[in-house]
Design an enzyme around this catalytic site. Structure first.
Site, PDB file in Angstrom:
ATOM      1  N   ASP A 252       1.594   4.989   0.361  1.00  0.00           N
ATOM      2  CA  ASP A 252       1.033   6.211   0.955  1.00  0.00           C
ATOM      3  C   ASP A 252       1.964   7.384   0.671  1.00  0.00           C
ATOM      4  O   ASP A 252       2.495   8.014   1.596  1.00  0.00           O
ATOM      5  CB  ASP A 252       0.850   6.029   2.475  1.00  0.00           C
ATOM      6  CG  ASP A 252      -0.301   5.105   2.817  1.00  0.00           C
ATOM      7  OD1 ASP A 252      -0.709   4.334   1.935  1.00  0.00           O
ATOM      8  OD2 ASP A 252      -0.784   5.160   3.953  1.00  0.00           O
TER       9      ASP A 252
ATOM     10  N   TYR B  39     -10.653  12.674   5.292  1.00  0.00           N
ATOM     11  CA  TYR B  39     -10.632  13.280   6.616  1.00  0.00           C
ATOM     12  C   TYR B  39      -9.553  14.361   6.610  1.00  0.00           C
ATOM     13  O   TYR B  39      -8.904  14.595   5.581  1.00  0.00           O
ATOM     14  CB  TYR B  39     -10.372  12.244   7.719  1.00  0.00           C
ATOM     15  CG  TYR B  39      -9.399  11.139   7.379  1.00  0.00           C
ATOM     16  CD1 TYR B  39      -8.030  11.391   7.264  1.00  0.00           C
ATOM     17  CD2 TYR B  39      -9.840   9.837   7.170  1.00  0.00           C
ATOM     18  CE1 TYR B  39      -7.135  10.382   6.959  1.00  0.00           C
ATOM     19  CE2 TYR B  39      -8.948   8.815   6.863  1.00  0.00           C
ATOM     20  CZ  TYR B  39      -7.591   9.099   6.763  1.00  0.00           C
ATOM     21  OH  TYR B  39      -6.702   8.094   6.458  1.00  0.00           O
TER      22      TYR B  39
ATOM     23  N   GLU C 126       2.618  10.893   0.131  1.00  0.00           N
ATOM     24  CA  GLU C 126       1.897  12.131   0.424  1.00  0.00           C
ATOM     25  C   GLU C 126       2.788  13.351   0.161  1.00  0.00           C
ATOM     26  O   GLU C 126       3.436  13.847   1.065  1.00  0.00           O
ATOM     27  CB  GLU C 126       1.421  12.110   1.879  1.00  0.00           C
ATOM     28  CG  GLU C 126       0.491  10.939   2.204  1.00  0.00           C
ATOM     29  CD  GLU C 126      -0.008  10.935   3.636  1.00  0.00           C
ATOM     30  OE1 GLU C 126      -0.090  12.021   4.261  1.00  0.00           O
ATOM     31  OE2 GLU C 126      -0.317   9.858   4.150  1.00  0.00           O
TER      32      GLU C 126
ATOM     33  N   ASP D   6       0.862  -1.182   0.000  1.00  0.00           N
ATOM     34  CA  ASP D   6       0.000   0.000   0.000  1.00  0.00           C
ATOM     35  C   ASP D   6       0.897   1.231   0.000  1.00  0.00           C
ATOM     36  O   ASP D   6       1.635   1.459   0.968  1.00  0.00           O
ATOM     37  CB  ASP D   6      -0.899  -0.006   1.241  1.00  0.00           C
ATOM     38  CG  ASP D   6      -1.758   1.246   1.346  1.00  0.00           C
ATOM     39  OD1 ASP D   6      -2.519   1.514   0.394  1.00  0.00           O
ATOM     40  OD2 ASP D   6      -1.664   1.942   2.371  1.00  0.00           O
TER      41      ASP D   6
END
Length: 379
Positions: A146, A222, A148, A144
């Site tokens: 991530d 979120y 960012e 996965d």
């Protein structure tokens, strides 16, 4: 004769359309047990398997691996801890044999090495080989990513305009390597990402191309507001009545517009809240000038509701709860079982792939939020 044929065709079309109107409910019931429930578990907090409700999860994303010198690796000083933690997560399969364990690579503070790592064909091969080696070393079910964020600075990261193309090429390289490994082991390995819940991320990336190499995409729906926001608001609301306002639903639709099939999208949920202080009174503190305060795990928020001046309110337009402490001028945005149920209904109605949440340790001791998610989405 022609007129009769047309009438028959119209009758058949009408019957078909009625069936289409009826089927979504049946499909929703039929597919409920296939929806994903993905829980991120922060490795630095440890892993207590007795506290993990493995039966209510489909995937665990262990956070995080780092990217150092162009390679995927355990974080500095974390090799032994990560090895033990991941072994503990594997033990959960005795209670849920279908549970998938993935490593999440990067995160907010460990995304600094991605842009350099995927810059060239050679560097992408080195990066891919290291990711596969990590997966094999820990006997994982998938990767996965991530990052960012590609094409954006994030936490002071190196970034380039070329990240847009290189991100896709990275995912393609990893997918091909995972497929090659599958030919050896006979096992399908997952390739997933966490994507941002704001449109500017989609504008500097090509998710329509990227998705063809991914099993699914976890949208971080979120943190819509937080430090630096001087007006109170919901931070993980399903809807937003304000024009161009951020919301989980809007993030989903933006991803679809960018070319991602909706069934590949997984909606994020926050097992924590955000608060402001010195809030100007009015509208029970919602959308009022204020000073940023802090974040709170749900395990703490649960005990605040109805105590020490904290009153829970429900914003029907946004499908989101909030706490307002009038005497202390504190406003708190958070997720609760009612908002999770609303999101679960959205996921089923629109045929998303499922739900994910950050982060497992922040739920209450009785697992109130995970229980609400499981009951709303899988039952």
């Amino acid at each position: 004769m022609k007129s009769s044929v047309i009438k028959i065709a119209l009758i058949l079309l009408g019957s078909y359309l009625i069936g289409c109107q009826q089927r979504p409910h049946a499909d929703k019931l039929q597919n409920a047990t296939t929806k994903k429930i993905i829980g991120y578990i922060a490795g630095w907090k440890g892993v207590d398997t007795s506290a993990v409700q493995a039966e209510k999860l489909t995937h665990v994303n262990y956070a995080f691996a780092n990217v150092i010198d162009g390679m995927v690796t355990e974080g500095e000083g974390r090799f032994d801890q990560d090895k033990v933690n991941i072994q503990k997560l594997h033990s959960l399969k005795s209670r849920n044999p279908d549970l998938k364990i993935l490593i999440s690579i990067g995160g907010w503070t460990w995304s600094k090495g991605f842009s350099d790592a995927v810059l060239t064909d050679d560097s992408r091969k080195k990066f891919t080989d290291s990711a596969i080696a990590y997966l094999i070393r820990h006997d994982l079910d998938g990767l996965d990513f991530d990052w960012e964020y590609p094409g954006m600075q994030g936490d002071g990261n190196v970034f380039r305009a070329e990240d847009k193309e290189n991100f896709v090429l990275m995912l393609k390289s990893v997918r091909q390597a995972l497929d090659s490994l599958e030919k050896v082991t006979g096992k399908h390995y997952l390739n997933t990402i966490a994507s941002a819940g704001f449109k500017s991320y989609l504008e500097v990336n090509d998710l329509g191309q990227a998705q063809q190499y991914l099993d699914f995409i976890n949208i971080m729906t979120y943190d819509f507001v937080g430090p630096g926001t001087d007006t109170t608001a919901h931070h993980t609301n399903l809807f937003n009545p304000n024009l161009n306002g951020r919301s989980a639903a809007q993030a989903v639709f933006d991803h679809v517009e960018a070319g991602v099939p909706i069934e590949k999208l997984v909606m994020g949920m926050a097992f924590y809240g955000k608060s402001w202080k010195s809030v100007r009174p009015g509208n029970n503190g919602l959308y009022q000038p204020a000073v940023w305060n802090s974040t709170h795990p749900y395990r703490n928020i649960q005990g605040m509701v109805g105590q020490d001046g904290y009153v829970r309110y429900w914003d029907e337009d946004s499908k989101a709860p909030f706490l307002w402490n009038q005497s202390d001028s504190i406003f708190l945005s958070y997720e609760d079982p009612e908002s999770i149920a609303a999101k679960a209904e959205f996921i089923k109605t629109h045929n998303l792939g499922g739900a994910m949440f950050w982060e497992y340790h922040e739920d209450s001791d009785d697992g109130e939020l995970l229980n609400a998610l499981f009951q709303s989405l899988r039952k």
